[in-house]
Design a protein around this motif. Sequence first.
Motif, short mmCIF file in Angstrom:
data_model
loop_
_atom_site.label_atom_id
_atom_site.label_comp_id
_atom_site.label_asym_id
_atom_site.label_seq_id
_atom_site.Cartn_x
_atom_site.Cartn_y
_atom_site.Cartn_z
N GLN A 162 0.88 -1.17 0.00
CA GLN A 162 0.00 0.00 0.00
C GLN A 162 0.92 1.22 0.00
O GLN A 162 1.63 1.45 0.97
N GLU A 210 -0.04 4.64 -1.31
CA GLU A 210 -0.61 5.96 -1.09
C GLU A 210 -0.77 6.16 0.41
O GLU A 210 -1.24 5.23 1.10
N PHE A 244 -6.32 -4.31 5.71
CA PHE A 244 -6.25 -3.14 4.83
C PHE A 244 -6.77 -1.92 5.58
O PHE A 244 -7.78 -2.00 6.27
N ASN A 245 -6.07 -0.80 5.42
CA ASN A 245 -6.44 0.38 6.22
C ASN A 245 -7.71 1.07 5.76
O ASN A 245 -8.41 1.67 6.57
N MET A 246 -7.98 1.05 4.46
CA MET A 246 -9.15 1.78 3.98
C MET A 246 -10.01 0.87 3.11
O MET A 246 -9.99 -0.34 3.29
N ALA A 255 -10.13 0.69 -0.60
CA ALA A 255 -9.46 0.10 -1.75
C ALA A 255 -8.46 1.09 -2.32
O ALA A 255 -8.49 2.26 -1.95
N MET A 256 -7.62 0.60 -3.22
CA MET A 256 -6.55 1.44 -3.76
C MET A 256 -6.38 1.24 -5.25
O MET A 256 -6.31 0.11 -5.72
N GLU A 257 -6.26 2.36 -5.94
CA GLU A 257 -6.32 2.38 -7.41
C GLU A 257 -4.98 2.16 -8.11
O GLU A 257 -4.80 2.63 -9.24
N HIS A 263 -15.34 3.23 -8.29
CA HIS A 263 -14.46 4.32 -7.85
C HIS A 263 -13.00 4.04 -8.23
O HIS A 263 -12.34 4.88 -8.86
N GLU A 264 -12.51 2.87 -7.87
CA GLU A 264 -11.10 2.57 -8.15
C GLU A 264 -10.85 2.47 -9.65
O GLU A 264 -9.83 2.94 -10.16
N HIS A 284 -10.60 5.89 -11.20
CA HIS A 284 -9.32 6.55 -10.92
C HIS A 284 -8.31 6.34 -12.05
O HIS A 284 -7.36 7.10 -12.18
N LYS A 303 -8.35 14.39 -7.53
CA LYS A 303 -8.67 13.02 -7.94
C LYS A 303 -9.81 12.43 -7.11
O LYS A 303 -10.64 11.71 -7.64
N GLU A 304 -9.85 12.73 -5.81
CA GLU A 304 -10.84 12.06 -4.97
C GLU A 304 -12.25 12.66 -5.11
O GLU A 304 -13.23 11.93 -5.25
N TYR A 345 -7.46 12.35 4.22
CA TYR A 345 -8.37 11.56 3.38
C TYR A 345 -9.72 11.63 4.08
O TYR A 345 -10.13 10.72 4.79
N TYR A 390 -13.24 14.21 0.06
CA TYR A 390 -13.97 13.25 -0.78
C TYR A 390 -15.39 13.74 -1.09
O TYR A 390 -15.76 13.90 -2.25
N GLN A 449 -2.39 4.96 11.31
CA GLN A 449 -3.49 5.46 10.46
C GLN A 449 -4.85 5.10 11.05
O GLN A 449 -5.76 5.92 11.10
#
Length: 898
Positions: A123, A125, A262-264, A266-268, A301-302, A305, A323-324, A387, A392, A850
Amino acid sequence: MADTATPPVIRRADYAPPAFLIDTVALEFDLIPDRTVVRNTMRVRRNPQASRAARLELMGEQLEFVSAAVDGQPFAGAHAHEHGLLLDNVPDDFELTLTSICDPVANTTLSGLYVSGGNFFTQCEAEGFRRITYFLDRPDVMATYTVTLRASKADYPVLLSNGNLLEEGDLPDGRHFARWEDPFRKPSYLFALVAGKLVALEERVKSGSGKDKLLQVWVEPHDLDKTRHAMDSLIHSIRWDEERFGLELDLDRFMIVAVSDFNMGAMENKGLNIFNTKYVLANPETATDTDFANIEAVVGHEYFHNWTGNRVTCRDWFQLSLKEGLTVFRDQEFSADMAGGASDEAARATKRIEDVRVLRQMQFAEDAGPMAHPVRPESYVEINNFYTMTVYEKGSEVVRMYQTLFGRDGFRKGMDLYFKRHDGQAVTCDDFRHALADANGRDLAQFERWYSQAGTPRVSVRTQYDAAQQQYNVTLTQGYGEAAPAARETQKGPLPIPFAIGLIGKDGADLPLQLQGETAASASTTRVLEFTQAEQTFTFVNVAQEPLPSLLRNFSAPVIVEYDYSEEELAFLLAHDSDPFNRWEAGQRLATRELLTLAARAATGAPLQLDDSVVAAFARVLTDESLSPSFRELALMLPSEAYLAEQMPESNPAAVHAARQFVRKRLANALKGDWLKVYEQHRTPGEYEATPEAAGHRALKNLALTYLAELDDPAEAVRLASAQYDAANNMTDRSVALAALLNAAAANGGSAEAQKALDDFYQRFEKEPLVIDKWFALQATQRGSAQRPVIDVVRKLMSHPAFNLKNPNRARSLIFSFCAANPAQFHAEDGSGYAFWADQVIALDAINPQVAARLARSLELWRRFTPTLRDSMRAALEKVASQVKSRDVREIVEKALA
Ligand code: TRP
Ligand code: ZN
């Protein structure tokens, strides 16, 4: 961050271009869980756009430096330190090879390279890449990447990275390798790798221009049966972006990988999206209708991106909303189109209402507290703390306003120009605004204030009807009310507010709209007024009767509207407004007003009562078969306790809870027959369908069950809920039945049935972590009683064998659910909730800053609470402030206490 010195503040005004650029990166990984060796060969040159620096300063964290070479020769001028690597006297243009070692198993922060369930994930970002190798880890340094992965073939049969697979093969000693190449220049935060025992659901599709694309959803083998919905969502996303924005998938292959730590959300990462399992895995037995909808939204969403974020990226992290905000807007539009197409206004309104609820509940609260910041922040200590709902969700509203002003076609023209100008670049929010302005021949200079001013704008409305002249004046005034200090500093002047309005006649129908100076009424009975000054009057002419105004239709701007509607007028709007959003809004205003009056009485111990006319207004919605079930469900759902507490002059969670419970009970008892009828009518027998219509029926039926569980005599509801629990063929019905049983048990009875269902639920789903998360969350958010406060249940569950603080989903399911979603219990008078909160923030701080910082935010509005609560909240905050080490948590608690 072990030091206790105040961490530095990063300011937008200090932006300077990088002294060096990196054009190509070749990474080689020898993947070993506790000692991964990374060799990084970069092509580096001085940035012609920057002033000449004496040395190259690379960022690095938690790395063991091994060696450096310049143009193939060992380099003696490299100095490793805690935050990076300094390289003295480097050439102007050269090849730099760095070798370092990291420890993925020990990495509990889930940022950088880490191990989860025996597999490797990354991860990056916002600033995780520097935990993998030394680098200019900032988004305006864009390079092409080639990645070679080497690992034990038995332990890590699958080796993935961004882009296209070039080559793979075996190596000596049971190892193997794979080499990947990403042809697109990207910032380091979009780098990703995955290695492990995974399997994929695959589909081959053709893009709009006829190219073959391989789509894969990678999961652990036992989860393969839960990947169909994510794959369908991906296919729909690809089609949608082609049709609505003319944007095609640019790689031959697109991969989604699910990971449970996973912290959030999802990631793009380019071509290799990494997702929290929560936003991938679903089947009817394990996932609710909300889960299905969230998966569609997050996959969209991802994927979106790829153009808004990856092809065009952010110059610096202050531009995050570039971007967000834009990508949230795109995913909201995608979900609305999927539910209702372009024309089913009722279905689109359902989605709009849900999004606005989140904005008002969460973003407005953020804007009222110490973390208030503009959509484009001016400073931060830890970027991960930004974030936010503001970046957002408010960011998405800002993008939506362009579309409201220019229409879909004008917005599309702006997007086209944005990509034409900036494809392959790292740009700013100003660049986006200028593209929208230029494509539509408009000056959007004033619009910049939406990016630089924090706080929620308030628009107050005065109206005046002149029967003789047949004129109707609408005067709008804008300001910020009593904004939080953090917001006040940013406020400079009036905003340009697209204010959508309609006028409703006595028969409930919309009146034609003609503004003074116009020759005829417009075709549409909704007008977007461009409200740009501190105060402005709009005069409608040829208004034959005194109208009732329908204000801010479809929530055309992220503002609070103040207008003195009478109770009768709200009931009328609830019954007649042609704008479905405002119909819902009228019901919410009515409910909020009643609930706040009752909460004020409850706070003083005065007896509570609810007028029959309010009950009647609710009854009309409940029994109106012409309304869609999902709309009725949303209209009958009372505003949340957190939202209501925030509207009070002094937040009093206990009083809000008492008031809300009183109303729920009153509506349950008064409308029992109707609830029962609705419950029966909206069952969805037969095989489970995840369609919006079926979900709407389930939602309304389950709301009825929830109300029935409030009856003074809940025996019948307990019977219905138990039967529903046992017969359920889907998680929506099963989890709602369990929640209803738990709540009935806390209030009136049926505790044997509740316990039985709770035990059954655990046993049935023991092997499904995402469902066990629900099991924890349901208990953490249940109603408490004097004999059985929920804090006791939560403390006990903390030592349940299935609890694990290191897994963010699990921590969220128990701790966050209690601290952020059970206000009446969390804010217990004795401060027990706050003491628990402090202990957990401190414990998490050492594991995952985080996640700890997110939890830390649940006390930030402490100054707004009643004195007793305020004092014990402050004490808890001070305890945390004195013990935590990460800059993530320190930024939050220090801002809260300042
Ligand atoms: N960019 C991601 C998104 O919005 C979110 C994200 C940012 C993230 N930082 C992260 C996800 C850290 C996981 C971990 O889609
Ligand atoms: Zn995003």
